[in-house]
Scaffold this active site. Structure first.
Site, PDB file in Angstrom:
ATOM      1  CG  LEU A   1      -1.833   1.209   1.358  1.00  0.00           C
ATOM      2  CD1 LEU A   1      -2.759   1.343   0.145  1.00  0.00           C
ATOM      3  CD2 LEU A   1      -2.664   1.137   2.637  1.00  0.00           C
TER       4      LEU A   1
ATOM      5  CB  ALA B   1       0.645  -3.449   9.344  1.00  0.00           C
TER       6      ALA B   1
ATOM      7  CB  THR C   1       1.243  -7.790   6.768  1.00  0.00           C
ATOM      8  OG1 THR C   1       2.518  -7.844   6.120  1.00  0.00           O
ATOM      9  CG2 THR C   1       0.787  -6.359   6.881  1.00  0.00           C
TER      10      THR C   1
ATOM     11  CE1 TYR D   1      -1.907  -8.352  10.252  1.00  0.00           C
ATOM     12  CE2 TYR D   1      -4.070  -9.276   9.764  1.00  0.00           C
ATOM     13  CZ  TYR D   1      -3.091  -8.332   9.522  1.00  0.00           C
ATOM     14  OH  TYR D   1      -3.288  -7.363   8.559  1.00  0.00           O
TER      15      TYR D   1
ATOM     16  CD1 TRP E   1      -8.621 -11.342   2.165  1.00  0.00           C
ATOM     17  CD2 TRP E   1      -9.612 -12.300   0.411  1.00  0.00           C
ATOM     18  NE1 TRP E   1      -9.405 -12.369   2.630  1.00  0.00           N
ATOM     19  CE2 TRP E   1     -10.025 -12.975   1.583  1.00  0.00           C
ATOM     20  CE3 TRP E   1     -10.112 -12.724  -0.813  1.00  0.00           C
ATOM     21  CZ2 TRP E   1     -10.910 -14.052   1.566  1.00  0.00           C
ATOM     22  CZ3 TRP E   1     -10.999 -13.795  -0.836  1.00  0.00           C
ATOM     23  CH2 TRP E   1     -11.388 -14.449   0.341  1.00  0.00           C
TER      24      TRP E   1
HETATM   25  N1  LIG Z   1      -2.069  -7.595   2.833  1.00  0.00           N
HETATM   26  C1  LIG Z   1      -3.365  -7.809   3.037  1.00  0.00           C
HETATM   27  O1  LIG Z   1      -3.974  -8.719   2.439  1.00  0.00           O
HETATM   28  C2  LIG Z   1      -4.132  -6.934   3.991  1.00  0.00           C
HETATM   29  C3  LIG Z   1      -5.516  -7.143   4.155  1.00  0.00           C
HETATM   30  C4  LIG Z   1      -6.249  -6.274   4.987  1.00  0.00           C
HETATM   31  C5  LIG Z   1      -5.592  -5.247   5.644  1.00  0.00           C
HETATM   32  N2  LIG Z   1      -4.245  -5.095   5.501  1.00  0.00           N
HETATM   33  C6  LIG Z   1      -3.598  -3.970   6.176  1.00  0.00           C
HETATM   34  O2  LIG Z   1      -3.235  -3.041   5.158  1.00  0.00           O
HETATM   35  C7  LIG Z   1      -2.065  -2.327   5.546  1.00  0.00           C
HETATM   36  C8  LIG Z   1      -1.033  -2.389   4.423  1.00  0.00           C
HETATM   37  O3  LIG Z   1      -0.746  -3.749   4.128  1.00  0.00           O
HETATM   38  P1  LIG Z   1       0.355  -4.166   3.053  1.00  0.00           P
HETATM   39  O4  LIG Z   1      -0.095  -5.436   2.431  1.00  0.00           O
HETATM   40  O5  LIG Z   1       0.690  -2.990   2.196  1.00  0.00           O
HETATM   41  O6  LIG Z   1       1.575  -4.490   4.029  1.00  0.00           O
HETATM   42  P2  LIG Z   1       3.111  -4.846   3.669  1.00  0.00           P
HETATM   43  O7  LIG Z   1       3.278  -4.936   2.200  1.00  0.00           O
HETATM   44  O8  LIG Z   1       3.480  -5.993   4.534  1.00  0.00           O
HETATM   45  O9  LIG Z   1       3.885  -3.540   4.154  1.00  0.00           O
HETATM   46  C9  LIG Z   1       3.983  -3.198   5.507  1.00  0.00           C
HETATM   47  C10 LIG Z   1       5.073  -2.166   5.614  1.00  0.00           C
HETATM   48  O10 LIG Z   1       5.157  -1.772   6.993  1.00  0.00           O
HETATM   49  C11 LIG Z   1       6.537  -1.613   7.298  1.00  0.00           C
HETATM   50  N3  LIG Z   1       6.742  -1.722   8.734  1.00  0.00           N
HETATM   51  C12 LIG Z   1       6.670  -2.830   9.502  1.00  0.00           C
HETATM   52  N4  LIG Z   1       6.966  -2.530  10.779  1.00  0.00           N
HETATM   53  C13 LIG Z   1       7.210  -1.193  10.814  1.00  0.00           C
HETATM   54  C14 LIG Z   1       7.563  -0.296  11.841  1.00  0.00           C
HETATM   55  N5  LIG Z   1       7.745  -0.699  13.106  1.00  0.00           N
HETATM   56  N6  LIG Z   1       7.749   1.020  11.538  1.00  0.00           N
HETATM   57  C15 LIG Z   1       7.590   1.445  10.253  1.00  0.00           C
HETATM   58  N7  LIG Z   1       7.270   0.636   9.238  1.00  0.00           N
HETATM   59  C16 LIG Z   1       7.067  -0.675   9.513  1.00  0.00           C
HETATM   60  C17 LIG Z   1       7.207  -2.746   6.540  1.00  0.00           C
HETATM   61  O11 LIG Z   1       8.584  -2.493   6.412  1.00  0.00           O
HETATM   62  P3  LIG Z   1       9.636  -3.720   6.519  1.00  0.00           P
HETATM   63  O12 LIG Z   1       9.187  -4.719   5.481  1.00  0.00           O
HETATM   64  O13 LIG Z   1      10.941  -3.061   6.210  1.00  0.00           O
HETATM   65  O14 LIG Z   1       9.509  -4.237   7.913  1.00  0.00           O
HETATM   66  C18 LIG Z   1       6.461  -2.691   5.209  1.00  0.00           C
HETATM   67  O15 LIG Z   1       7.068  -1.770   4.326  1.00  0.00           O
HETATM   68  C19 LIG Z   1      -1.624  -2.955   6.865  1.00  0.00           C
HETATM   69  O16 LIG Z   1      -2.163  -2.195   7.923  1.00  0.00           O
HETATM   70  C20 LIG Z   1      -2.296  -4.317   6.877  1.00  0.00           C
HETATM   71  O17 LIG Z   1      -2.525  -4.797   8.181  1.00  0.00           O
HETATM   72  C21 LIG Z   1      -3.497  -5.909   4.666  1.00  0.00           C
END
Ligand SMILES: NC(=O)c1ccc[n+]([C@@H]2O[C@H](COP(=O)([O-])OP(=O)(O)OC[C@H]3O[C@@H](n4cnc5c(N)ncnc54)[C@H](OP(=O)(O)O)[C@@H]3O)[C@@H](O)[C@H]2O)c1
Length: 288
Positions: A15, A58, A60, A124, A148
């Site tokens: 995101l 997050a 994740t 989670y 998703w």
């Molecule tokens: N993926 C899904 O299917 C899904 C579904 C529903 C909701 N969500 C929510 O949507 C949001 C975005 O998800 P996404 O899929 O884009 O996640 P993602 O690709 O896993 O990216 C999460 C990012 O957060 C960074 N991060 C982790 N710990 C951190 C910290 N302590 N301080 C600063 N940055 C940190 C990570 O960096 P590093 O990799 O360097 O640690 C990574 O760049 C999250 O809130 C997730 O819970 C996701």
């Protein structure tokens, strides 16, 4: 809204990358530049240039959160750190946009509305629910519940494209139902919220269209790839994860009620249309 006063946190995630594309003049921070779990870092950050925090950060790794180390990391990032952001948002009168998940629910209801009671199943989900509570404490908050997510990074669609490339006909679960959400859908919705400024609170944001199981989504992916020769065998979540350790329980029903955000003016495309465009882009990239 002056884009240069937007702070994107977690900018290198799926995101976060889409947010960077939408807001190229925003202040961009990744994990190494701004660790939101560290209160001293957050407290001493120069907030004078920020009006809006977009928190895309997050932990994740849903199954990883069920391990000893993962449990601690998930609580720090998804719970405690959101408390830090909520606190600075209050101290500096900022708007906090935070992303939540269908995993805050147990998936027993068919069409999750914004006012459904929290009922997370695994670690989670529990930490994301804690994050929702923390984010809701600051006055100016938008909590966007999504499902998703598909964007630039490791995700289900890319995994299935990889299997197809290796001629693998997979077994896929058919008892989890929901909708894919493409990162542009969330990004465009955030921009509508920031522009129209409806009441603060919780908004569901996913792609629209008829919900489907992961198995049916896989069939659609293979069809889009022109690989209808590959078969998809239905299985249950229980059967699929039977021999795997540290598996998080998953909500069976992830479909979100989208009426509230549509009433604000967000345009939510059918997930099948966005999937088509996504796969066409992946094919074009593979040819380069
Ligand atoms: N993926 C899904 O299917 C899904 C579904 C529903 C909701 N969500 C929510 O949507 C949001 C975005 O998800 P996404 O899929 O884009 O996640 P993602 O690709 O896993 O990216 C999460 C990012 O957060 C960074 N991060 C982790 N710990 C951190 C910290 N302590 N301080 C600063 N940055 C940190 C990570 O960096 P590093 O990799 O360097 O640690 C990574 O760049 C999250 O809130 C997730 O819970 C996701």
């Amino acid at each position: 809204m002056d884009e240069s006063h937007i702070l994107i946190i977690g900018a290198n995630g799926q995101l976060g990358k889409a947010l960077q594309t939408k807001y190229p003049r925003a202040i961009i921070t990744d994990h190494s530049e701004l660790d939101i779990t560290d209160w001293k870092t957050i407290e001493s950050y120069d907030w004078s240039k920020v009006d809006v925090i977009l928190n895309a950060a997050a932990f994740t790794n849903v199954d990883g959160a069920e391990t000893t180390e993962g449990r601690v990391a998930a609580w720090k990032t998804n719970g405690v750190a959101v408390g830090h952001l909520s606190k600075v948002a209050t101290l500096h009168d900022l708007t906090l946009v935070h992303i939540s998940s269908d995993y805050v629910f147990d998936g027993t209801q068919d069409n999750h509305s914004e006012d459904e009671e929290l009922s997370p199943l695994g670690v989670y989900g529990q930490t994301k629910a804690a994050g929702d509570i923390a984010a809701s404490i600051t006055a100016k908050h938008y909590i966007l519940r999504s499902t998703w997510i598909i964007g630039e990074g490791a995700n289900f669609v890319r995994t299935m494209i990889g299997l197809a490339a290796r001629d693998i006909s997979p077994k896929v679960v058919n008892d989890q139902v929901g909708r894919l959400t493409f990162t542009d859908t969330i990004v465009e919705t955030i921009s509508v919220l920031l522009e129209k400024q409806p009441a603060f609170g919780v908004y569901n944001v996913t792609n629209d269209g008829e919900p489907a199981s992961w198995a049916d989504i896989t069939r659609t992916i293979f069809k889009e790839l022109g690989r209808s020769d590959l078969s998809v065998t239905d299985t249950t979540t229980e059967e699929y994860f039977a021999s795997k350790p540290h598996v998080a329980p998953r909500p069976k029903q992830s479909s979100m009620n989208l009426e509230k955000i549509k009433a604000v003016g967000a345009v939510l495309r059918d997930w099948r249309d966005d999937l088509h465009a996504y796969i066409e882009a992946e094919k074009a990239q593979a040819k380069e």
